[in-house]
Enzyme design. Structure first.
Site, PDB file in Angstrom:
ATOM      1  N   PRO A  82      50.504  46.342  40.685  1.00  0.00           N
ATOM      2  CA  PRO A  82      50.041  45.297  39.776  1.00  0.00           C
ATOM      3  C   PRO A  82      49.623  44.064  40.581  1.00  0.00           C
ATOM      4  CG  PRO A  82      52.382  45.820  39.409  1.00  0.00           C
ATOM      5  CD  PRO A  82      51.966  46.502  40.664  1.00  0.00           C
ATOM      6  N   SER A  83      48.950  43.142  39.914  1.00  0.00           N
ATOM      7  CA  SER A  83      48.681  41.845  40.543  1.00  0.00           C
ATOM      8  C   SER A  83      50.021  41.166  40.827  1.00  0.00           C
ATOM      9  CB  SER A  83      47.858  40.992  39.589  1.00  0.00           C
ATOM     10  OG  SER A  83      47.891  39.648  40.002  1.00  0.00           O
ATOM     11  N   CYS A 100      37.368  40.064  31.542  1.00  0.00           N
ATOM     12  CA  CYS A 100      36.222  40.337  32.417  1.00  0.00           C
ATOM     13  C   CYS A 100      34.913  40.508  31.659  1.00  0.00           C
ATOM     14  CB  CYS A 100      36.506  41.598  33.219  1.00  0.00           C
ATOM     15  SG  CYS A 100      36.997  42.957  32.158  1.00  0.00           S
ATOM     16  N   GLU A 131      35.897  53.563  32.837  1.00  0.00           N
ATOM     17  CA  GLU A 131      37.247  53.850  32.369  1.00  0.00           C
ATOM     18  C   GLU A 131      37.155  54.287  30.901  1.00  0.00           C
ATOM     19  OE1 GLU A 131      39.560  50.218  33.769  1.00  0.00           O
ATOM     20  OE2 GLU A 131      40.445  51.848  34.933  1.00  0.00           O
ATOM     21  N   ASN A 159      45.230  40.008  34.022  1.00  0.00           N
ATOM     22  CA  ASN A 159      45.020  39.622  32.622  1.00  0.00           C
ATOM     23  C   ASN A 159      45.590  40.614  31.607  1.00  0.00           C
ATOM     24  OD1 ASN A 159      43.084  41.418  33.447  1.00  0.00           O
ATOM     25  ND2 ASN A 159      41.391  40.405  32.387  1.00  0.00           N
ATOM     26  N   GLU A 206      31.401  33.444  37.493  1.00  0.00           N
ATOM     27  CA  GLU A 206      32.459  33.834  36.569  1.00  0.00           C
ATOM     28  C   GLU A 206      33.572  32.786  36.629  1.00  0.00           C
ATOM     29  OE1 GLU A 206      35.034  37.206  37.536  1.00  0.00           O
ATOM     30  OE2 GLU A 206      34.827  37.859  35.473  1.00  0.00           O
ATOM     31  N   PRO A 232      34.485  40.028  44.897  1.00  0.00           N
ATOM     32  CA  PRO A 232      34.784  39.989  46.343  1.00  0.00           C
ATOM     33  C   PRO A 232      35.868  41.002  46.757  1.00  0.00           C
ATOM     34  CG  PRO A 232      34.679  37.763  45.457  1.00  0.00           C
ATOM     35  CD  PRO A 232      34.597  38.696  44.289  1.00  0.00           C
ATOM     36  N   THR A 233      36.938  41.110  45.961  1.00  0.00           N
ATOM     37  CA  THR A 233      37.974  42.101  46.272  1.00  0.00           C
ATOM     38  C   THR A 233      37.399  43.507  46.145  1.00  0.00           C
ATOM     39  OG1 THR A 233      39.673  40.606  45.468  1.00  0.00           O
ATOM     40  CG2 THR A 233      40.301  42.910  45.664  1.00  0.00           C
ATOM     41  N   GLU A 289      36.313  48.258  38.498  1.00  0.00           N
ATOM     42  CA  GLU A 289      36.120  47.473  37.265  1.00  0.00           C
ATOM     43  C   GLU A 289      36.186  46.015  37.682  1.00  0.00           C
ATOM     44  OE1 GLU A 289      35.210  48.548  34.527  1.00  0.00           O
ATOM     45  OE2 GLU A 289      35.785  50.655  34.494  1.00  0.00           O
ATOM     46  N   GLY A 340      45.744  46.563  39.963  1.00  0.00           N
ATOM     47  CA  GLY A 340      45.423  45.851  38.727  1.00  0.00           C
ATOM     48  C   GLY A 340      45.195  44.361  38.890  1.00  0.00           C
TER      49      GLY A 340
END
Ligand code: NDP
Length: 485
Positions: free
Chosen positions: A178-179, A285, A459, A154, A382, A232-233, A251, A151
């Site tokens: 999670p982040s 996003c 999703e 945000n 972005e 990039p990720t 996503e 994840g």
């Protein structure tokens, strides 16, 4: 004294909280004050192994349960989340800094919607019967197996549920990371699923940075990776998943266009631009950060936008009157401030905001630039912060070409009273999730996701089921087998 947001332990594996303080400490900072509220520890290789082997073992039994039984667990979890909405919203605010005014209506509630929706679908996941004269083929919709969810920071509750609910509905198990910036909320989702009756090991949470994500993605036992994160990720994770021929959902980010024609209702268009740029302090996003305004209404639009943006209430996120929170981290604040400076340097006209707010925490004033041109950095990259770029246009043909001139393709919006034009323009825009006379709605019933560099797969909605299951087809012969020899 323990902080109310402190979790029982860093990880949730096989139905219980698990700690391993040998992992790298991850400080959890409350963005509204800059204070460290707790620490979690990144998963060690032993924790990653425990989570994966547990999830692998739990999946087969979970998939053997009927869809009705699995759905019941998810729907119970949805009910528990709604009952605890206030506490979960406070936790979400500690995790992200987003104001309670938002988290009360957009996070645990959205997570509960996903659990309820996919819980409802679980019992109806069937194959089809394909008659072939006397023979026939039947298809079975089967689980993929062990899924990994990763994840962004945000929407930590929502992302865990948007990935976990469809995965579990289809009979998969999940290990969710999670982040590192927002490690708290997914643990609560795991806890609630167990309370709702999910078998231990079906949904597990491990903490960590990219290297933990990397270890999960490359493990041969993993069948699918669903990532919410940056482009990039996404490229790295997609490549790693391809190496093991795993299914993916990506996503990723965006730089979405919001097109406002001169016949639009100005206040609704301004409202759309505000929702598409300043909700969650711009850390969304799908935001419509390139606001194309037809020349005839430009100054009127800007005046109304500046007036309404001036009504944003920056302050204590726990105060329900606060409508605008801080950036999630000091680092993200500095990235966004860097973009604001670039906007000024490259000649955009600052309409409002444009600086760090004079208060504790990582607050940036909601910022609007006008006279932005397509080549400016703020119109191309972005930003993931409260920076709206307003660009002018003359004709429909011109604006569609300029709107599509980007590597991204997550969302797009159009404001106009001319419905023929609205549908024609949306039809010509390269984006996955679009809006007409609205912006940024994300109901669980609607597919969500991007085209081009913004992602792969969808999703939510019935589409998500396709991405968390696979079809087995079975040919059944009723007569004798003919062979050449
Ligand atoms: P990142 O891409 O930095 O990180 C996303 C997740 O991937 C994090 O959990 C991160 O861990 C993890 N990660 C990083 N490197 C690797 C790796 N090599 N292998 C596996 N996992 C890895 O995104 P942010 O968290 O900064 O989120 C912001 C981005 O997310 C924006 O670009 C935004 O557009 C996008 N986003 C997309 C959404 C969508 O639905 N399309 C929704 C929300 C955000 P860690 O952070 O711990 O390093």
């Amino acid at each position: 004294m323990t902080h109310p947001a402190q979790p029982k332990a860093s990880h949730f594996i096989n139905g219980e909280y698990v700690e391993d303080t040998a992992g790298t400490p991850i400080p959890v900072i409350y963005a509204a004050t800059g204070e460290q509220i707790t620490t979690v520890y990144a998963a060690t290789p032993a924790i990653v192994e425990q989570a994966l082997s547990t999830a692998k073992a739990a999946q087969k039994e979970w998939a053997k349960m009927t869809g009705t039984e699995r759905g019941r667990v998810l729907r119970r979890a949805a009910d528990i989340m709604r009952e605890r909405n206030h506490d979960l919203s406070v936790l979400e605010t500690y995790d992200t800094g987003k104001p309670l005014q938002e988290t009360l209506v957009a996070d645990a509630t959205s997570g509960a919607d996903a659990l309820e929706y996919f819980g409802g679908l679980a019992a109806s996941l069937t194959g089809e019967h394909i008659p072939l004269g006397e023979d026939w083929v039947y298809t079975k919709r089967e689980a993929l197996g062990l899924c990994v969810g990763i994840g962004a920071w945000n929407y930590p509750t929502q992302i865990a549920c948007w990935k976990g609910a469809p995965a579990l509905a289809c009979g998969n198990s999940m290990v969710f990371k999670p982040s590192e910036t927002t490690p708290l909320c997914a643990l609560k989702v795991a806890e609630i699923l167990i309370e709702a009756g999910a078998p231990a090991g079906v949904f597990n949470v491990v903490q960590g940075m990219g290297e933990v994500g990397g270890a999960l993605v490359t493990d041969p036992r993993v069948d699918k990776v669903s990532l919410t994160g940056s482009v990039p990720t996404g490229k790295k994770v997609y490549a790693a998943a391809a190496e093991g021929m795993k299914h993916v959902t990506m996503e990723l980010g965006g730089k979405s266009p919001l097109i406002i024609f001169d016949d639009a209702d100005i206040d609704n268009a301004v409202g759309g631009a505000i929702n598409g740029n300043f909700y969650s302090s711009g850390q969304v996003c799908s935001n419509g950060t390139r606001v194309f305004v037809q020349k005839g209404i430009k100054e009127k639009f800007l005046a109304r936008l500046a007036e309404r943006t001036g009504n944003a209430i920056l302050g204590d996120p726990m105060d329900e009157a606060t409508s605008f929170g801080p950036m999630v981290t000091e680092n993200q604040m500095n990235i966004v401030l860097g973009y604001i400076e670039k906007g000024k340097e490259e000649g955009a006209r600052l309409i409002c905001g444009g600086r760090r707010a004079d208060m504790d925490g990582y607050f940036i004033e909601p910022t609007v630039f006008a006279d932005v041109t397509d080549d400016m950095t703020i119109a191309r990259e972005e930003i993931f912060g409260p920076v709206m770029s307003v660009l002018d246009f003359d004709t429909e043909e011109e604006v569609v070409a300029r709107a599509n001139d980007t590597e991204f393709g997550l969302s797009a919006g159009v404001f106009t009273k001319d419905f023929t034009r609205a549908h024609r323009v949306i039809g010509n825009l390269e984006a996955g999730s679009c809006f007409i006379n609205s912006y940024n709605d994300a109901p669980v019933e609607a597919p969500f996701g991007g085209v081009k560099a913004s992602g792969v797969g969808r999703e939510n909605s019935k589409e998500a089921i396709k991405h968390f299951s696979q079809v087995k087809s079975v040919y059944v012969r009723m007569g004798d087998v003919e062979a050449a020899f």
